[in-house]
Write a protein that holds these residues in place. Structure first.
Motif, short mmCIF file in Angstrom:
data_model
loop_
_atom_site.label_atom_id
_atom_site.label_comp_id
_atom_site.label_asym_id
_atom_site.label_seq_id
_atom_site.Cartn_x
_atom_site.Cartn_y
_atom_site.Cartn_z
N VAL A 86 6.23 -23.93 -28.59
CA VAL A 86 6.06 -25.31 -29.04
C VAL A 86 4.90 -25.92 -28.25
N SER A 89 5.30 -32.06 -29.71
CA SER A 89 6.37 -32.61 -30.55
C SER A 89 5.99 -34.03 -30.97
N GLN A 119 6.88 -30.64 -35.07
CA GLN A 119 6.35 -29.89 -33.94
C GLN A 119 5.10 -29.14 -34.35
N ARG A 393 12.06 -33.46 -26.22
CA ARG A 393 10.75 -32.83 -26.12
C ARG A 393 10.63 -31.94 -24.89
#
Length: 573
Positions: A86, A89, A119, A393
């Motif tokens: 990731v 976000s 994301q 997050r």
């Protein structure tokens, strides 16, 4: 390019664009997320459902009067690691897309996903082993991108979609459902039946469950959107303006769910879409009057953004999202009677802003409760919201125990909050643009100022503040005297206006314009100056990727440099 299961519809333009192109809506986006999820589909009287699927690589078709969809779980012979990197976000697709473009400009392949919030992921096909993902994360952290992380889970079972028809249960990862008249009733988890037009498909998504996709002609889709976005009591010309914007918005945004192989969702992260059960005659007339019309700028569909209430002034694109400003999304004073010279009295000045936000009348929205508001929150409530926001997050600041202060440190020319400094027990950080609305519970928009709430000290606070007691003189007979205890900050009142991001047309403002006899063409020009109404054609560009600039990273920021934003559209109460 977004690929349909009945047609191929490029997002950047149509090679042979029909007047009524078909689009793909993720009607039930996370089907099977709960193992007891169930959908029951039935045709209208006199029709049947046709299910098309494959068995052993060969096409197969059955017909039925009722189709039940479910998801089961197959145990895996050994655990499987599911994970992705990731990169950032966000609350909105707009922010996520800009962030993805910035990562790509830095040489990291990226894709936009929506497991829950939006994301940006490192592209899975490029970082397709645990070693590659961890090497990437190590490199990112070494370069200072410490908010990046690996979302990892170990799977012991695999979901598998199934449908039950004519007494038989079929397990398939994907299958199509059609009917002769393209009308299907759907009941979700035992709820009431709702009617939808078009065709359907169950297909896997990127998150390990399934999506029910509804492929529907754009004009039929609008019948399930317009009345729920603008409200059933809106003046006819306001409804017509909404119809043009909803059509333009949908066709402009077909790239949103490329990762999952469909195009739009059915909630406020796209536009509210409820099928044909709640159609309204007034909205149907507006769709017919404006049939095929879209709003353009220099031959390209505009970002047809709109929100519930602007608070008296519309916002620029960059007031809310990172990315280039759109020339047709400029500040508009949402009034026919009040003039405010932004050049002479910019709302970036705190005094000017407070004067503006305390104006209560002579605006297009002034008879709506969301035009002006005051909402309070204690420090404990604010702390809870901020911690939840940061925890979602996986931000290191999520370990804070108390928010101790808030300060608006920057405003845009339109008055929108650009930066809030957050003081906490473990240090300070900044929230940017609409991160403020996402992280702080009280505000309904970025258009607000703060009024501290003070209260008396508690017994515990008085004990901790024992230094407030001093002595006068130094003899044994001296009498202690208590100095006045300063007021203690307990929270804040957010004094503001508007509901939503405030970019583009105000839905409540359009009511006033319609009541004053403005036709829909004039309403659209008021909120989107220098745009052109055109019929859908081969000559219109649906979307061109805007230029991306890489901002200089800020210090001590709470989240990624491409901040989140409010939903792109709001239904009225």
């Amino acid at each position: 390019m977004a690929v349909g299961f009945l047609a191929v519809i490029p997002s950047r333009g149509l090679a042979q664009a029909p007047l009524n192109p078909e689009i793909q809506i993720g009607l039930v986006q996370r089907f099977g997320e709960e193992r007891d999820d169930q959908l029951v589909l039935t045709p209208l009287n006199g029709d049947t459902l046709t299910v098309t699927f494959e068995t052993g690589g060969q096409p197969q078709t059955i017909t039925t009067q009722e189709l039940t969809l479910a998801v089961g779980a197959n145990p895996l012979p050994q655990p499987v690691l599911q994970e992705w990197v990731v990169l950032s976000s966000h609350r909105s697709f707009e922010s996520a897309e800009e962030s993805a473009n910035q990562w790509i400009a830095k040489g990291i392949a990226a894709e936009v996903a929506q497991p829950s919030s939006w994301q940006v992921w490192a592209k899975r096909e490029d970082y397709n082993t645990p070693l590659l993902r961890r090497l990437l994360l190590e490199s990112l952290h070494g370069a200072g991108h410490t908010n990046t992380f690996i979302d990892s889970r170990v799977l012991t079972e695999s979901p598998r979609a199934a449908f039950i028809a004519n007494g038989y249960r079929y397990h398939r990862h994907s299958f199509r459902i059609t009917s002769a008249n393209r009308r299907v009733q759907m009941a979700e988890n035992g709820g009431a039946k709702k009617l939808f037009g078009g065709d359907f498909k169950i297909q896997p998504n990127a998150y390990g469950d399934y999506t029910l996709v509804n492929q529907v002609p754009i004009e039929l889709y609008l019948r399930g959107v317009v009345p729920h976005e603008i409200g059933p009591s809106a003046p006819q010309s306001a409804v017509e303006a909404q119809a043009v914007l909803a059509r333009t918005y949908a066709l402009r945004n077909l790239r949103r769910f490329a990762i999952d192989n469909y195009e739009l969702c059915a909630d406020t992260q796209c536009q509210v879409y409820r099928g044909l059960s709640g159609t309204v005659a007034r909205a149907d007339r507006a769709i017919a009057v404006t049939q095929g019309q879209v709003l353009t700028h220099n031959g390209e569909l505009i970002d047809a953004l709109y929100s519930s209430t602007t608070g008296g002034i519309t916002a620029r694109f960059s007031d809310v999202w990172n990315g280039a400003d759109r020339p047709y999304l400029q500040p508009v004073i949402d009034s026919l009677a009040t003039s405010w010279d932004l050049a002479a009295r910019p709302l970036s000045d705190e005094n000017n802003f407070r004067s503006f936000i305390n104006l209560q009348s002579r605006f297009n929205e002034d008879d709506w409760p969301t035009f002006r508001w005051q909402r309070s929150g204690t420090l404990e409530e604010i702390t809870t919201g901020v911690k939840q926001y940061l925890t979602n997050r996986q931000n290191p600041m999520a370990s804070l125990k108390a928010v101790t202060g808030l300060t608006v440190t920057e405003r845009a020319n339109t008055g929108r909050v650009q930066t809030v400094l957050v003081n906490t027990d473990i240090g300070d950080f900044e929230l940017h643009k609409n991160e403020v609305v996402s992280a702080l519970i009280p505000p309904r928009s970025q258009l607000f100022y703060l009024e501290p709430l003070y209260g008396e000290t508690t017994d515990e606070e008085q004990t901790n503040n024992a230094g407030a007691t001093t002595t006068s003189g130094e003899t044994a007979n001296s009498t202690p005297t208590t100095q006045p205890t300063p007021p203690v900050l307990k929270g804040y009142t957010f004094v503001g206006g508007g509901f939503g991001h405030g970019v583009g047309m105000s839905q409540t403002g359009s009511y006033r314009l319609g009541e004053n006899g403005w036709p829909y063409q004039r309403i659209l020009q008021f909120y989107y100056p220098n745009t052109q109404l055109l019929p859908i054609s081969n000559d219109i560009v649906f979307w061109n990727e805007p230029a991306t600039t890489i901002p200089t990273p800020a210090t001590n920021t709470a989240v990624d440099t491409a901040p989140a934003t409010q939903d792109p559209a709001f239904s009225l109460p």
